[in-house]
Write a protein that holds these residues in place. Structure first.
Motif, PDB file in Angstrom:
ATOM      1  N   TRP A 105       6.865  -5.464  25.052  1.00 18.38           N
ATOM      2  CA  TRP A 105       6.446  -4.822  24.108  1.00 18.38           C
ATOM      3  C   TRP A 105       7.044  -3.315  23.822  1.00 18.38           C
ATOM      4  N   TRP A 106       7.877  -2.833  24.908  1.00 16.10           N
ATOM      5  CA  TRP A 106       8.665  -1.743  24.749  1.00 16.10           C
ATOM      6  C   TRP A 106       9.860  -2.018  23.516  1.00 16.10           C
ATOM      7  N   TRP A 107      10.538  -3.463  23.928  1.00 10.24           N
ATOM      8  CA  TRP A 107      11.590  -3.981  23.069  1.00 10.24           C
ATOM      9  C   TRP A 107      11.051  -4.078  21.683  1.00 10.24           C
ATOM     10  N   ILE A 108       9.883  -4.715  21.430  1.00 10.11           N
ATOM     11  CA  ILE A 108       9.555  -4.791  20.025  1.00 10.11           C
ATOM     12  C   ILE A 108       9.108  -3.362  19.469  1.00 10.11           C
ATOM     13  N   LEU A 109       8.353  -2.506  20.015  1.00  8.43           N
ATOM     14  CA  LEU A 109       7.885  -1.165  19.264  1.00  8.43           C
ATOM     15  C   LEU A 109       9.169  -0.585  19.152  1.00  8.43           C
ATOM     16  N   TRP A 110      10.226  -0.365  20.112  1.00 13.77           N
ATOM     17  CA  TRP A 110      11.397   0.444  20.072  1.00 13.77           C
ATOM     18  C   TRP A 110      12.028   0.075  18.776  1.00 13.77           C
ATOM     19  N   HIS A 111      12.342  -1.217  18.499  1.00 16.10           N
ATOM     20  CA  HIS A 111      12.978  -1.651  17.360  1.00 16.10           C
ATOM     21  C   HIS A 111      12.314  -1.609  16.148  1.00 16.10           C
ATOM     22  N   ILE A 112      10.965  -1.637  16.016  1.00 15.78           N
ATOM     23  CA  ILE A 112      10.171  -1.448  14.939  1.00 15.78           C
ATOM     24  C   ILE A 112      10.292   0.235  14.366  1.00 15.78           C
ATOM     25  N   TRP A 113      10.494   0.904  15.657  1.00 17.85           N
ATOM     26  CA  TRP A 113      10.563   2.540  15.298  1.00 17.85           C
ATOM     27  C   TRP A 113      11.753   2.706  14.795  1.00 17.85           C
ATOM     28  N   THR A 114      12.931   2.339  15.454  1.00 16.70           N
ATOM     29  CA  THR A 114      14.283   2.599  15.183  1.00 16.70           C
ATOM     30  C   THR A 114      14.897   2.009  13.991  1.00 16.70           C
ATOM     31  N   GLU A 115      14.382   0.829  13.792  1.00 14.99           N
ATOM     32  CA  GLU A 115      15.071  -0.242  12.752  1.00 14.99           C
ATOM     33  C   GLU A 115      13.722  -0.636  11.811  1.00 14.99           C
ATOM     34  N   PRO A 116      13.084   0.016  11.142  1.00 17.91           N
ATOM     35  CA  PRO A 116      11.988  -0.445  10.434  1.00 17.91           C
ATOM     36  C   PRO A 116      12.190  -1.539   9.108  1.00 17.91           C
ATOM     37  N   GLY A 117      13.826  -1.337   8.834  1.00 19.25           N
ATOM     38  CA  GLY A 117      14.152  -2.188   7.746  1.00 19.25           C
ATOM     39  C   GLY A 117      14.000  -3.677   8.021  1.00 19.25           C
ATOM     40  N   HIS A 118      13.705  -3.986   9.254  1.00 19.14           N
ATOM     41  CA  HIS A 118      13.442  -5.442   9.677  1.00 19.14           C
ATOM     42  C   HIS A 118      12.110  -5.966   8.995  1.00 19.14           C
ATOM     43  N   ILE A 119      11.109  -4.914   9.268  1.00 18.49           N
ATOM     44  CA  ILE A 119       9.696  -5.256   8.921  1.00 18.49           C
ATOM     45  C   ILE A 119       9.505  -4.955   7.219  1.00 18.49           C
ATOM     46  N   THR A 120      10.037  -3.831   6.960  1.00 17.91           N
ATOM     47  CA  THR A 120       9.635  -3.394   5.401  1.00 17.91           C
ATOM     48  C   THR A 120      10.633  -4.017   4.447  1.00 17.91           C
ATOM     49  N   GLY A 121      11.917  -4.319   4.749  1.00 18.33           N
ATOM     50  CA  GLY A 121      12.686  -4.578   3.933  1.00 18.33           C
ATOM     51  C   GLY A 121      13.948  -3.753   3.982  1.00 18.33           C
ATOM     52  N   GLU A 122      15.234  -4.014   3.215  1.00 16.92           N
ATOM     53  CA  GLU A 122      16.107  -2.978   3.270  1.00 16.92           C
ATOM     54  C   GLU A 122      16.373  -2.491   1.903  1.00 16.92           C
ATOM     55  N   PHE A 123      15.555  -2.902   0.735  1.00 18.11           N
ATOM     56  CA  PHE A 123      16.006  -2.539  -0.618  1.00 18.11           C
ATOM     57  C   PHE A 123      14.815  -1.967  -1.000  1.00 18.11           C
ATOM     58  N   GLU A 124      14.870  -1.013  -1.763  1.00 12.88           N
ATOM     59  CA  GLU A 124      13.750  -0.422  -2.618  1.00 12.88           C
ATOM     60  C   GLU A 124      12.776  -1.516  -3.384  1.00 12.88           C
ATOM     61  N   TYR A 125      11.690  -1.170  -3.405  1.00 15.12           N
ATOM     62  CA  TYR A 125      10.626  -2.047  -3.963  1.00 15.12           C
ATOM     63  C   TYR A 125      10.681  -1.665  -5.501  1.00 15.12           C
ATOM     64  N   PRO A 126      10.842  -2.656  -6.544  1.00 15.03           N
ATOM     65  CA  PRO A 126      10.782  -2.368  -8.125  1.00 15.03           C
ATOM     66  C   PRO A 126       9.478  -1.619  -8.420  1.00 15.03           C
ATOM     67  N   ASP A 127       9.673  -0.757  -9.381  1.00 14.39           N
ATOM     68  CA  ASP A 127       8.665  -0.050  -9.962  1.00 14.39           C
ATOM     69  C   ASP A 127       7.757  -1.019 -10.828  1.00 14.39           C
ATOM     70  N   PRO A 128       6.758  -1.593 -10.705  1.00 16.75           N
ATOM     71  CA  PRO A 128       5.962  -2.519 -11.433  1.00 16.75           C
ATOM     72  C   PRO A 128       5.713  -1.669 -12.773  1.00 16.75           C
ATOM     73  N   SER A 129       5.578  -0.758 -13.302  1.00 15.23           N
ATOM     74  CA  SER A 129       5.448  -0.152 -14.232  1.00 15.23           C
ATOM     75  C   SER A 129       6.443  -0.169 -15.406  1.00 15.23           C
ATOM     76  N   LYS A 130       7.705  -0.635 -14.778  1.00 14.37           N
ATOM     77  CA  LYS A 130       9.000  -0.855 -15.660  1.00 14.37           C
ATOM     78  C   LYS A 130       9.088  -2.251 -16.085  1.00 14.37           C
ATOM     79  N   TRP A 131       8.392  -3.171 -15.444  1.00 18.63           N
ATOM     80  CA  TRP A 131       8.579  -4.502 -15.718  1.00 18.63           C
ATOM     81  C   TRP A 131       8.186  -4.867 -17.023  1.00 18.63           C
ATOM     82  N   THR A 132       8.727  -5.712 -17.894  1.00 16.19           N
ATOM     83  CA  THR A 132       8.299  -6.095 -19.095  1.00 16.19           C
ATOM     84  C   THR A 132       7.208  -7.180 -19.170  1.00 16.19           C
TER      85      THR A 132
END
Length: 95
Positions: A60-87
């Motif tokens: 559990w320390w390993w899992i929570l430490w890596h979620i805390w220090t590298e959240p890109g693995h969970i949330t993704g590494e790129f910005e989420y596009p703004d849906p209001s700009k979609w055609t």
């Protein structure tokens, strides 16, 4: 489960090779396998409980430490596009 079935098969083969005087070795083997399957095991000793808790804590320390220090693995590494700009075409809305 595979191991228990394999062991009962080996017992069955041994019974068939060594003992021809039994009337029905299949029932005897199944009876023995059934008893072994439902046997209650002894409670674990204190050392094993301590090691299990340490291993669980480390995992559990390993899992929570890596979620805390590298959240890109969970949330993704790129910005989420703004849906209001979609055609309408990108959203699949007919014109």
């Amino acid at each position: 489960m595979i191991i228990s079935k394999g062991l009962s098969s080996l017992r069955m083969a041994r019974l068939l090779q060594t003992s021809k005087s039994w009337k029905n070795p299949i029932q005897q083997t199944l009876r023995q396998a059934h008893q072994a399957y439902y046997r209650v095991s002894a409670p674990p000793n204190e050392k094993m409980l301590f090691l299990a808790n340490c291993t669980q804590g480390l995992a559990w320390w390993w899992i929570l430490w890596h979620i805390w220090t590298e959240p890109g693995h969970i949330t993704g590494e790129f910005e989420y596009p703004d849906p209001s700009k979609w055609t309408d075409e990108e959203l699949g809305i007919p014109s």
